[in-house]
Scaffold this motif. Structure first.
Motif, PDB file in Angstrom:
ATOM      1  N   LEU A  11      -3.106  -4.360   9.930  1.00 21.55           N
ATOM      2  CA  LEU A  11      -2.986  -3.615   8.672  1.00 21.55           C
ATOM      3  C   LEU A  11      -2.205  -2.316   8.843  1.00 21.55           C
ATOM      4  N   ARG A  12      -2.188  -1.803  10.060  1.00 25.12           N
ATOM      5  CA  ARG A  12      -1.468  -0.553  10.305  1.00 25.12           C
ATOM      6  C   ARG A  12      -0.009  -0.780  10.705  1.00 25.12           C
ATOM      7  N   ASP A  13       0.343  -1.992  11.060  1.00 27.39           N
ATOM      8  CA  ASP A  13       1.705  -2.307  11.457  1.00 27.39           C
ATOM      9  C   ASP A  13       2.605  -2.255  10.224  1.00 27.39           C
ATOM     10  N   PRO A  14       3.615  -1.379  10.213  1.00 24.87           N
ATOM     11  CA  PRO A  14       4.454  -1.226   9.017  1.00 24.87           C
ATOM     12  C   PRO A  14       5.185  -2.505   8.617  1.00 24.87           C
ATOM     13  N   ARG A  15       5.546  -3.334   9.592  1.00 20.42           N
ATOM     14  CA  ARG A  15       6.245  -4.578   9.267  1.00 20.42           C
ATOM     15  C   ARG A  15       5.344  -5.530   8.486  1.00 20.42           C
ATOM     16  N   ILE A  16       4.101  -5.612   8.910  1.00 21.67           N
ATOM     17  CA  ILE A  16       3.151  -6.503   8.237  1.00 21.67           C
ATOM     18  C   ILE A  16       2.688  -5.876   6.930  1.00 21.67           C
ATOM     19  N   LYS A  17       2.449  -4.572   6.958  1.00 18.22           N
ATOM     20  CA  LYS A  17       1.975  -3.884   5.760  1.00 18.22           C
ATOM     21  C   LYS A  17       2.967  -4.032   4.611  1.00 18.22           C
ATOM     22  N   LYS A  18       4.259  -3.955   4.930  1.00 16.32           N
ATOM     23  CA  LYS A  18       5.279  -4.094   3.895  1.00 16.32           C
ATOM     24  C   LYS A  18       5.178  -5.464   3.222  1.00 16.32           C
ATOM     25  N   MET A  68       2.526  -7.282   3.093  1.00 19.87           N
ATOM     26  CA  MET A  68       1.230  -7.398   2.425  1.00 19.87           C
ATOM     27  C   MET A  68       1.144  -6.568   1.161  1.00 19.87           C
ATOM     28  N   ASP A  69       2.044  -5.615   0.978  1.00 20.28           N
ATOM     29  CA  ASP A  69       1.996  -4.791  -0.225  1.00 20.28           C
ATOM     30  C   ASP A  69       2.097  -5.630  -1.487  1.00 20.28           C
ATOM     31  N   ARG A  70       2.758  -6.768  -1.374  1.00 21.14           N
ATOM     32  CA  ARG A  70       2.879  -7.650  -2.532  1.00 21.14           C
ATOM     33  C   ARG A  70       1.535  -8.260  -2.907  1.00 21.14           C
ATOM     34  N   ASP A  71       0.701  -8.487  -1.925  1.00 16.96           N
ATOM     35  CA  ASP A  71      -0.597  -9.109  -2.173  1.00 16.96           C
ATOM     36  C   ASP A  71      -1.619  -8.420  -1.281  1.00 16.96           C
ATOM     37  N   SER A  72      -2.432  -7.561  -1.838  1.00 13.32           N
ATOM     38  CA  SER A  72      -3.324  -6.730  -1.025  1.00 13.32           C
ATOM     39  C   SER A  72      -4.736  -7.288  -0.909  1.00 13.32           C
ATOM     40  N   LYS A  73      -4.907  -8.574  -1.039  1.00 10.33           N
ATOM     41  CA  LYS A  73      -6.245  -9.140  -0.957  1.00 10.33           C
ATOM     42  C   LYS A  73      -6.888  -8.902   0.403  1.00 10.33           C
ATOM     43  N   CYS A  74      -6.117  -9.063   1.457  1.00  6.94           N
ATOM     44  CA  CYS A  74      -6.659  -8.844   2.793  1.00  6.94           C
ATOM     45  C   CYS A  74      -7.088  -7.391   2.961  1.00  6.94           C
ATOM     46  N   GLU A  75      -6.262  -6.477   2.515  1.00  4.03           N
ATOM     47  CA  GLU A  75      -6.585  -5.059   2.595  1.00  4.03           C
ATOM     48  C   GLU A  75      -7.827  -4.730   1.762  1.00  4.03           C
ATOM     49  N   ASP A  76      -7.919  -5.291   0.571  1.00  3.50           N
ATOM     50  CA  ASP A  76      -9.101  -5.094  -0.270  1.00  3.50           C
ATOM     51  C   ASP A  76     -10.347  -5.634   0.421  1.00  3.50           C
ATOM     52  N   PHE A  77     -10.211  -6.790   1.048  1.00  5.31           N
ATOM     53  CA  PHE A  77     -11.350  -7.397   1.734  1.00  5.31           C
ATOM     54  C   PHE A  77     -11.829  -6.510   2.880  1.00  5.31           C
ATOM     55  N   VAL A  78     -10.906  -6.067   3.710  1.00  2.00           N
ATOM     56  CA  VAL A  78     -11.276  -5.232   4.856  1.00  2.00           C
ATOM     57  C   VAL A  78     -11.891  -3.927   4.383  1.00  2.00           C
ATOM     58  N   ASP A  79     -11.289  -3.296   3.381  1.00  5.57           N
ATOM     59  CA  ASP A  79     -11.810  -2.039   2.856  1.00  5.57           C
ATOM     60  C   ASP A  79     -13.223  -2.212   2.301  1.00  5.57           C
ATOM     61  N   GLN A 116     -12.651 -10.589  14.961  1.00  5.08           N
ATOM     62  CA  GLN A 116     -11.243 -10.384  14.639  1.00  5.08           C
ATOM     63  C   GLN A 116     -10.950  -9.021  14.008  1.00  5.08           C
ATOM     64  N   TYR A 117     -11.994  -8.253  13.716  1.00  2.00           N
ATOM     65  CA  TYR A 117     -11.836  -6.990  13.008  1.00  2.00           C
ATOM     66  C   TYR A 117     -10.844  -6.036  13.692  1.00  2.00           C
ATOM     67  N   PRO A 118     -10.923  -5.820  15.018  1.00  2.30           N
ATOM     68  CA  PRO A 118      -9.932  -4.925  15.650  1.00  2.30           C
ATOM     69  C   PRO A 118      -8.492  -5.413  15.450  1.00  2.30           C
ATOM     70  N   ALA A 119      -8.279  -6.708  15.554  1.00  2.00           N
ATOM     71  CA  ALA A 119      -6.932  -7.251  15.348  1.00  2.00           C
ATOM     72  C   ALA A 119      -6.490  -7.072  13.899  1.00  2.00           C
ATOM     73  N   ILE A 120      -7.400  -7.225  12.977  1.00  2.22           N
ATOM     74  CA  ILE A 120      -7.082  -7.034  11.560  1.00  2.22           C
ATOM     75  C   ILE A 120      -6.682  -5.587  11.302  1.00  2.22           C
ATOM     76  N   GLN A 121      -7.432  -4.652  11.898  1.00  2.00           N
ATOM     77  CA  GLN A 121      -7.103  -3.238  11.719  1.00  2.00           C
ATOM     78  C   GLN A 121      -5.704  -2.923  12.246  1.00  2.00           C
ATOM     79  N   VAL A 122      -5.398  -3.438  13.425  1.00  2.66           N
ATOM     80  CA  VAL A 122      -4.076  -3.198  14.006  1.00  2.66           C
ATOM     81  C   VAL A 122      -2.993  -3.792  13.113  1.00  2.66           C
TER      82      VAL A 122
END
Length: 99
Positions: free
Chosen positions: A16-23, A25-36, A8-14
């Motif tokens: 995370l880059r989508d501005p609609r989803i990123k906005k 997720m900014d409230r809760d960055s656990k997924c971003e922290d996990f991927v990073d 699922q990593y490629p889908a997760i990367q996409v």
């Protein structure tokens, strides 16, 4: 679990880059922290598994890089800190003879 993440990593990367989803997720960055945090583990796994028999010359530098990546920093969130501590504990235990 890791295999599912790798698939699922490629889908997760996409996502995370989508501005609609990123906005959202900014409230809760656990997924971003996990991927990073886990990206270097994924890359290391791919590098080691590409050879039929990995040597100490390949493994030891990767372990050093992983050790640096999984060191807990003052600015880490509690979630990221927990991931780093757990992953490094799991990684370092079998290799304690080498380090």
């Amino acid at each position: 679990m890791v295999e599912s993440f790798i698939e699922q990593y490629p889908a997760i990367q996409v996502a995370l880059r989508d501005p609609r989803i990123k906005k959202a997720m900014d409230r809760d960055s656990k997924c971003e922290d996990f991927v990073d945090t886990m990206k270097v583990l994924y890359t290391s796994t791919i590098a080691v598994s590409s050879d039929k028999s990995a040597t100490a010359g390949q493994i030891l530098p990767i372990l050093d890089k992983l050790k640096t990546k999984f060191e807990v920093k003052d600015d880490d969130s509690a979630f990221k800190r927990a991931i780093k501590e757990k992953v490094w504990a799991d990684l370092s235990h079998p290799y304690s003879v080498c380090t």
